[in-house]
Design a protein around this motif. Structure first.
Motif, PDB file in Angstrom:
ATOM      1  N   GLN A 164      29.249  -1.949   1.363  1.00  0.00           N
ATOM      2  CA  GLN A 164      29.383  -0.518   1.165  1.00  0.00           C
ATOM      3  C   GLN A 164      29.960   0.205   2.365  1.00  0.00           C
ATOM      4  O   GLN A 164      30.853   1.026   2.250  1.00  0.00           O
ATOM      5  CB  GLN A 164      27.998   0.077   0.823  1.00  0.00           C
ATOM      6  N   GLY A 165      29.438  -0.046   3.533  1.00  0.00           N
ATOM      7  CA  GLY A 165      29.829   0.758   4.683  1.00  0.00           C
ATOM      8  C   GLY A 165      29.020   2.040   4.741  1.00  0.00           C
ATOM      9  O   GLY A 165      28.163   2.306   3.898  1.00  0.00           O
ATOM     10  N   ARG A 178      28.031   5.851   4.401  1.00  0.00           N
ATOM     11  CA  ARG A 178      28.350   7.000   3.555  1.00  0.00           C
ATOM     12  C   ARG A 178      27.396   8.133   3.844  1.00  0.00           C
ATOM     13  O   ARG A 178      26.276   8.156   3.355  1.00  0.00           O
ATOM     14  CB  ARG A 178      28.257   6.653   2.066  1.00  0.00           C
ATOM     15  N   ARG A 186      36.950   3.009   1.944  1.00  0.00           N
ATOM     16  CA  ARG A 186      35.853   3.008   2.924  1.00  0.00           C
ATOM     17  C   ARG A 186      36.030   4.147   3.922  1.00  0.00           C
ATOM     18  O   ARG A 186      35.068   4.850   4.252  1.00  0.00           O
ATOM     19  CB  ARG A 186      35.797   1.658   3.641  1.00  0.00           C
ATOM     20  N   ASP A 204      34.866   7.388   2.697  1.00  0.00           N
ATOM     21  CA  ASP A 204      33.453   7.412   2.304  1.00  0.00           C
ATOM     22  C   ASP A 204      33.259   7.453   0.794  1.00  0.00           C
ATOM     23  O   ASP A 204      32.326   8.073   0.290  1.00  0.00           O
ATOM     24  CB  ASP A 204      32.705   8.587   2.962  1.00  0.00           C
TER      25      ASP A 204
END
Length: 308
Positions: free
Chosen positions: A5-6, A8, A87, A90
């Motif tokens: 996901q990274g 956010r 990514r 976001d």
């Protein structure tokens, strides 16, 4: 298997959910487009993130919307490129699956005039199924706008449109690439967004008047319709009748993804509560900005960028 996901900030709420394609774009620059059977030397090449779904998601996110995307990438090196701008913007990637095989790839030939030709190999996008959408039901139901295009299987688009409509989520259907669509799907669109070629495919003929084509598209069932005209702006038809909007005059460098810039910005405006015409006017400026820079997603403006 899902992708990582990274970070956010503010994750949890969604304004716009995009159900669509995620590609890598291999962009080759040439002085002019080759004729059939002709070999030309290109001047440069670069691999950039693309795919109509991802383009629209990034465009919406850069206009301030909280965005999620439902899609798929492969397990090849192109997947990292395809997801990079999502990514960075976001975009919620919870419902982007990583599947065995190739990531979708678009080969873009860009002439010095700024016009392009594109060949798309679907790859992992062909594995975005009705069950992919079903797993994202909660996100679709909570969003203000659900955006779809036609670079994923048509049954998936139909399912997503019905699901969104059932939950009161506004359906923005970009019928591109051009293909015939069932009236049952067109009736859920508000708006239906097409260019002149795509309008001709849906109507079964080339219309002399784009404005009349937009009106006729609503006659097929769409509650509202917009026909984009490139540098000439757009025409549309909604509950209040016909409307037209000019496009700002700019010097085009690369038209790749300009239509997606328009759709993404339009979705962000509608999700923020803007009327269709006001959201469309802003989106034409976002699209005009995008053609002054190379690539699709890398060319999309953020809130602080001055629009033409």
């Amino acid at each position: 298997m899902g992708v990582s996901q990274g970070h956010r900030p503010g994750a949890g709420a969604t304004d716009v959910v995009v159900v669509g394609s995620v590609n890598a774009d291999l962009v080759v620059r040439v002085d002019r487009h080759p004729s059939p059977g002709e070999t030309l030397l290109g001047t440069s090449s670069v691999t950039l993130p693309g795919g109509k779904g991802a383009n629209q998601a990034v465009a919406a996110a850069r206009q301030g919307a909280r965005v999620a995307i439902v899609g798929a990438v492969g397990d090849d090196p192109y997947a990292h490129v395809a997801l990079s701008a999502l990514r960075a913007a976001d975009v919620d990637l919870t419902h982007v699956a990583q599947v065995t095989g190739a990531t979708g790839l678009a080969v873009v030939t860009l002439a010095a005039s700024g016009e392009n030709t594109i060949v798309v190999v679907p790859g992992a996008n062909a594995q975005v199924t009705e069950s992919s959408v079903a797993t994202a039901t909660e996100v679709v139901a909570a969003a203000a706008v659900c955006v779809m295009q036609l670079e994923i299987p048509l049954p998936t688009v139909e399912h997503a449109a019905r699901l969104a409509h059932h939950h009161g989520t506004r359906v923005l259907l970009n019928a591109a690439p051009a293909t015939a669509l069932p009236r049952a799907v067109l009736r859920l669109a508000d708006p239906l967004v097409v260019n002149e070629h795509e309008a001709a495919v849906l109507l079964g003929r080339v219309h002399d008047s784009p404005a009349a084509a937009a009106h006729e598209l609503t006659g097929l069932g769409a509650r509202s319709a917009i026909v984009t005209l490139g540098a000439a702006g757009l025409v549309g038809h909604d509950d209040d009748g016909a409307f037209s909007l000019p496009a700002p005059a700019v010097t085009a460098v690369d038209t790749t993804g300009a239509g997606d810039a328009f759709v993404g910005a339009l979705a962000a405006g509608l999700a923020a509560g803007q009327p269709l015409r006001a959201a469309s006017a802003h989106a034409t400026r976002v699209a005009a900005y995008s053609v002054t820079r190379l690539g699709a997603q890398p060319s999309y403006p953020g809130p602080a960028d001055p629009l033409p």
